[in-house]
Design an enzyme around this catalytic site. Sequence first.
Site, PDB file in Angstrom:
ATOM      1  CD  GLU A   1      -1.606  -2.444   1.410  1.00 50.34           C
ATOM      2  OE1 GLU A   1      -2.336  -3.383   1.037  1.00 50.34           O
ATOM      3  OE2 GLU A   1      -0.511  -2.622   2.000  1.00 50.34           O
TER       4      GLU A   1
ATOM      5  CG  HIS B   1     -11.180  -8.154   5.522  1.00 48.54           C
ATOM      6  ND1 HIS B   1     -10.561  -9.004   6.419  1.00 48.54           N
ATOM      7  CD2 HIS B   1     -10.542  -8.337   4.341  1.00 48.54           C
ATOM      8  CE1 HIS B   1      -9.610  -9.674   5.812  1.00 48.54           C
ATOM      9  NE2 HIS B   1      -9.566  -9.287   4.548  1.00 48.54           N
TER      10      HIS B   1
END
Length: 334
Positions: A57, A126
């Site tokens: 990321e 998540h």
Amino acid sequence: MTMIQALRSGLDVMMERDSNVIVYGQDVGYFGGVFRVTEGLQTKYGKSRCFDAPISEGGIVGTAVGMGAYGLRPVVEIQFADYFYPAMDQIVSEAARLRHRSAGDFTAPITIRMPCGGGIYGGQTHSQSPEAIFTHVCGVRTVMPSNPYDAKGLLIASIENDDPVIFLEPKRIYNGPFDGHHDRPVVPWSKHEMGKVPEGYYTLPLDKAAVFRPGKAVTVLTYGTMVWVSECAARETEVDAEIIDLRTIWPLDLETVVASVKKTGRCVIVHEATGTGGFGAELAALVQQHCFYHLEAPIERVTGWDTPYPHAQEWAYFPGPQRVGAALKRAVEA
């Protein structure tokens, strides 16, 4: 269109209009993204404009900053909002500051898409709603739409903006609006007015809230999935609530917020994220600052728990119609 289709349409429109718009991230190319938002874009525009990135990321956002400085307009996807933490230094120290640090010589016109929130039993890694973190970063805009029409217009405006935009997508309403009850099915977007999305180009301002539901008894300040939960709560309690969908969390449309609270004299703030340090705290402070002499009841906040995200108790964690409805009643009866 569903929200997924509307977002894909927005990307498609901008990739066709501007060759500098490129799309990349984890699994967004051949696979079309874990939620299929980018499905078909690689086939249509080629692997140089829609491609997969390594599981890094920090690398995804860091390269986007460089591309933006070079003149491109990258739209990158962080597969789940929970994964943004390795990229935080790039967002805060590079993307947010580039235009200011270079006295306007360089900009970072990048859009960082992140599916956020719960609803898929994804557990702690998540399902987070980290919007408050980004509102604290000067130089970054933070957006969270609640419906397909807004999602497309706000995404196109984000891509065209010269500053970095954190674009949060509540995955619980990707395929239809929710009323917040666990045992009730999702209503298809095709049967809702806000599922009607134009095929072509249009934008919405990145600093303007929407009056989702007009009312006179109490103002509800909310965004994303909680717009629909709040609407359900107002309907079931028969409270004449005015629901303000912030849409762009920061910069905040303070004018619309203040006008509504001054009209109703009461305010309930609803968000899915943890209460302590959540964006609702900033909203409460602003309402207190600007509407103190108009308030006829204490400001109410309905939020997620102050705990790590509970996997098994996901639906108890969410602010539901019962909790929101109880807050509405407390506000109007005070």
